[in-house]
Structure formats: structure tokens, C-alpha cells
Design an enzyme around this catalytic site. Structure first.
Site, PDB file in Angstrom:
ATOM      1  N   THR A 105      55.966  35.791  34.078  1.00 57.06           N
ATOM      2  CA  THR A 105      56.456  37.009  33.440  1.00 57.06           C
ATOM      3  C   THR A 105      55.238  37.870  33.116  1.00 57.06           C
ATOM      4  O   THR A 105      54.185  37.336  32.784  1.00 57.06           O
ATOM      5  CB  THR A 105      57.176  36.628  32.128  1.00 57.06           C
ATOM      6  N   GLY A 129      62.802  31.936  26.951  1.00 56.34           N
ATOM      7  CA  GLY A 129      63.497  33.097  26.419  1.00 56.34           C
ATOM      8  C   GLY A 129      64.575  32.792  25.398  1.00 56.34           C
ATOM      9  O   GLY A 129      64.721  33.511  24.407  1.00 56.34           O
ATOM     10  N   THR A 161      56.088  36.008  26.368  1.00 52.87           N
ATOM     11  CA  THR A 161      56.453  35.221  27.548  1.00 52.87           C
ATOM     12  C   THR A 161      56.707  33.785  27.116  1.00 52.87           C
ATOM     13  O   THR A 161      55.982  33.270  26.257  1.00 52.87           O
ATOM     14  CB  THR A 161      55.357  35.267  28.623  1.00 52.87           C
ATOM     15  N   GLY A 162      57.732  33.181  27.673  1.00 53.95           N
ATOM     16  CA  GLY A 162      58.016  31.799  27.285  1.00 53.95           C
ATOM     17  C   GLY A 162      59.483  31.475  27.444  1.00 53.95           C
ATOM     18  O   GLY A 162      60.195  32.145  28.207  1.00 53.95           O
ATOM     19  N   ARG A 201      72.610  35.042  33.406  1.00 55.56           N
ATOM     20  CA  ARG A 201      71.714  34.760  32.266  1.00 55.56           C
ATOM     21  C   ARG A 201      70.687  35.900  32.057  1.00 55.56           C
ATOM     22  O   ARG A 201      70.106  36.421  32.987  1.00 55.56           O
ATOM     23  CB  ARG A 201      70.974  33.448  32.537  1.00 55.56           C
ATOM     24  N   VAL A 202      70.513  36.275  30.805  1.00 55.54           N
ATOM     25  CA  VAL A 202      69.500  37.262  30.428  1.00 55.54           C
ATOM     26  C   VAL A 202      68.583  36.608  29.405  1.00 55.54           C
ATOM     27  O   VAL A 202      69.056  35.941  28.474  1.00 55.54           O
ATOM     28  CB  VAL A 202      70.164  38.525  29.827  1.00 55.54           C
TER      29      VAL A 202
HETATM   30  N1  ASP Z   1      60.647  34.793  28.828  1.00 57.68           N
HETATM   31  C1  ASP Z   1      61.118  34.800  30.185  1.00 57.68           C
HETATM   32  C2  ASP Z   1      62.606  34.558  30.175  1.00 57.68           C
HETATM   33  O1  ASP Z   1      63.058  33.722  29.428  1.00 57.68           O
HETATM   34  C3  ASP Z   1      60.463  33.777  31.063  1.00 57.68           C
HETATM   35  C4  ASP Z   1      58.962  33.704  30.966  1.00 57.68           C
HETATM   36  O2  ASP Z   1      58.345  34.355  30.140  1.00 57.68           O
HETATM   37  O3  ASP Z   1      58.335  32.972  31.771  1.00 57.68           O
HETATM   38  O4  ASP Z   1      63.310  35.170  30.944  1.00 57.68           O
END
Ligand code: ASP
Length: 350
Positions: A215, A270, A267-268, A243-244
Site C-alpha cells: 500500500t 485494514g 498501512t497495515g 471488501r473495503v
Molecule cells: N491497509 C490496507 C488494507 O487493509 C492493506 C495494506 O496496507 O497493506 O486494505
């Protein structure tokens, strides 16, 4: 004696200049990330490591060119994110991960700290630059968030480049999907129409964990003191049912407020970042007097207590970026009017 004296003067001048460089507040400042996760030195070959660093540098160059020229924080974060959306290394735009149905569904958000305007999109499949679509929602529609075919239709109607969905295809992400679905015992969808033949893409091999890498996001302060944040993603590998994640949810993965003195891109995992309202809470902590680093760390710890890992980049009104993460790595970088560009990958790098 004479030599010793001049050496002393030189030393004094050096100390003074570095103290000055440290104290002078940057006129403009930019920080970026390219995703957080289990990224260890053993995960990347020297070539992969170098490719990611070069890609991050390219995004910093694009964003800082805007800020150097007196441009807005908003233009800078969009420019930096667009570079990463076009780079197949990152899970955003071209190079996005696949849904369980074998599609690329893209999410993005942008927020302008100076007036609290915001725009976001979810589930795009044909708009080349989701971040540009998010910005268009903010500036050219009466809405804040658009999803799916409607969002793509809106982006097309304001002149944003549309592409065949196969444009976003990369072999490494497809193989990541095949692996994830195989492990989960789920059916593997047909290879997307228009995708290159297997083996046709000569790309660097994927790192270990393909589920949530890459991301992208940017936060900036411009020379007029305005803050902005932008984030763009393909979400999570094998996501289902429309999915969001946190990225397009204002206050979860993206937030900026000059009144609070912060711009945040996350980022992580979600699902957990949504429940912890990570980005908004970081700003609330800063408004309450916390330092940017402490605010970022506290909120990452809150998300981790719920069960989610990841990272954030935070920009304050002082132009000093903060990076916080609960993972072993986060692709990241920063540059300002007073500090040269630097990029980093592993958690233990400065
Ligand atoms: N945060 C993003 C999501 O959950 C994924 C990511 O940051 O790698 O869509």
C-alpha cells in the site's frame, strides 16, 4: 598553535552549522510509505532491496519537485502516490493484489488539512490512478466517497485515464493469489482476460508475505503551511464480497487537519485500523499536545492490541516526519527543504 586555533574555529563553525540545520524548521517537507509488513533483510535479495529504494526515491523526487517549486501539499502527495501507483513493485494501481475472484479492486483517499475537504474511492477497476479519482471526488463532486462502477464512471466523466483491467495485472501478485487460495483450500479463478502469458513478465521475484505488501501513501507540509495526506492500495490478497479496507475511510487510513497539526497515512491490517480509527486518533493526540512520534506509536500500539499490525507516517506543522510501525519493516522515505532525501525499509534503519 596557529593551526590548532584555526582547527578550533573550523570545529566551532561545523558545530554551529549542524546545530543550525537541526533547528531550522523546514519550509516544506514530504514523507512517503510503500507498505508495512514482515520485511526482513533475509526477505529481499540485494537487487530487490535496491529496486524498492530506487522506486521510493522516484516518488520522493516527484513530490519534492512540486514542493520545491512552491506547489501545494495536495499536489505533492498526489504526485508521489501516482509514481508508486504506476510502479508494479507496490500494491496500488498497477501491481495491486487480486481479489479471490481474480480482479484488481482499488481503494484510495486524499485529505486537505487546510480546509478538511476529503475524497475517496473504493473498488475501482478501470481508473489508472485511483488517487486522482479520490481527488476528483473531493474537488469535482458534492460527495466524499464513491465506490465501484459508479466511481469509475465518475472518474471517466472528469477525464481521468481509463484502462483495461488487465493493465493492473502482474504475475507476482497473481502467483500470490494462487498461493493464498491454495493454502485456504479455495477455488482458483481463471486467469484474467488480457493478462500476459505466464512467464511473459520479467519482474523481480516476490518477497515472502504477499498478503499485504505495498500500500502506498504520502504526507506533506508545503511552504504555505498547508498539510495533506494521500493513500492508495489494492487492499488484501484474496479479499472477498466487495471488501473495503481502512485506506479510503477518512479517519482510519487517511486523515489531515491543519487545526490539529497533522497529516497521516497508514498501512497495515485494514480491519483493525478501521476499528482503532488510527489516523483520526493520531491527530486528536497531537491536538492534545502529543509529539508526532509518540502519537503515531501510541495508536499503532492500540491497533496491535486489537490484533492488527502495520505502520503510519505522520507529518506535523513543524515539518518533521514521524514513522511508527509494529512490523519488521515499512518501505518509507522523507525529504524536506532542510534535509536531503532518505529512504529506508527495515524497522531498525534510521
Ligand atoms: N491497509 C490496507 C488494507 O487493509 C492493506 C495494506 O496496507 O497493506 O486494505
Amino acid at each position: 598553535m596557529r593551526i590548532a586555533f584555526s582547527a578550533l574555529i573550523a570545529l566551532f563553525a561545523l558545530c554551529f552549522s549542524s546545530a543550525y540545520a537541526q533547528d531550522a524548521a523546514p519550509q516544506w517537507s514530504l514523507a512517503i510509505h510503500g507498505g508495512a509488513g514482515v520485511i526482513e533483510r533475509s526477505s529481499l535479495t540485494p537487487e530487490q532491496d535496491a529496486a524498492y529504494r530506487a522506486a521510493l526515491q522516484g516518488a520522493l523526487d516527484a513530490g519534492s519537485a512540486v514542493l520545491k517549486g512552491g506547489g501545494s501539499a495536495l499536489d505533492a502527495v498526489e504526485a508521489a502516490v501516482q509514481v508508486m501507483e504506476d510502479d508494479p513493485l507496490f500494491n496500488a494501481g498497477r501491481g495491486a493484489v487480486f481479489t479471490a475472484a481474480g480482479r484488481n479492486e482499488l481503494d484510495a483517499a486524499v485529505m486537505n488539512g487546510s480546509d478538511l475537504t476529503a475524497g475517496s474511492v473504493a473498488g475501482l477497476t478501470t481508473t489508472r490512478h485511483p488517487i486522482a479519482a479520490a481527488r476528483a471526488v473531493m474537488e469535482k463532486s458534492p460527495h466524499v466517497m464513491l465506490i465501484g462502477t459508479g466511481a469509475d464512471a465518475f472518474a471517466a466523466s472528469v477525464g481521468l485515464e481509463q484502462v483495461d483491467p488487465a493493465f493492473f495485472f502482474t504475475e507476482r501478485r497473481w502467483q500470490g493469489l494462487v498461493k493464498a487460495l491454495t493454502e485456504a483450500g479455495q477455488p482458483i479463478p481463471e486467469r484474467p482476460v488480457g493478462a500476459p502469458l505466464p512467464g511473459a513478465q520479467a519482474e523481480i521475484a516476490p518477497p515472502l508475505n504477499e498478503k499485504k505488501f505495498g500500500t502506498v501513501g504520502a504526507v506533506a507540509l508545503d511552504s504555505q503551511g498547508r498539510l495533506a495526506a494521500a493513500t492508495s492500495t489494492g487492499g488484501m490478497t484474496a479479499k472477498r464480497w466487495g471488501r473495503v479496507g481502512d485506506v479510503p475511510i477518512i479517519g482510519a487510513g487517511t486523515y489531515a487537519s491543519n487545526a490539529d497539526g497533522c497529516a497521516v497515512s497508514a498501512t497495515g491490517d485494514g480491519e483493525y485500523f478501521i476499528r482503532a480509527t488510527v489516523a483520526r486518533d493520531i491527530c486528536a493526540r497531537i491536538a492534545g499536545g502529543a509529539a508526532t512520534q509518540a502519537a503515531g506509536q501510541a495508536e499503532i500500539a492500540d491497533a496491535e492490541r486489537l490484533g492488527g499490525k502495520g505502520g503510519v507516517i505522520v507529518m506535523g506543522l513543524d515539518g518533521r516526519p514521524a514513522f511508527a510501525m509494529s512490523t519488521s519493516g515499512m518501505y518509507r522515505g522523507a525529504v524536506s527543504s532542510t534535509d536531503p532525501a532518505r529512504v529506508a525499509i527495515y524497522a531498525d534503519e534510521p
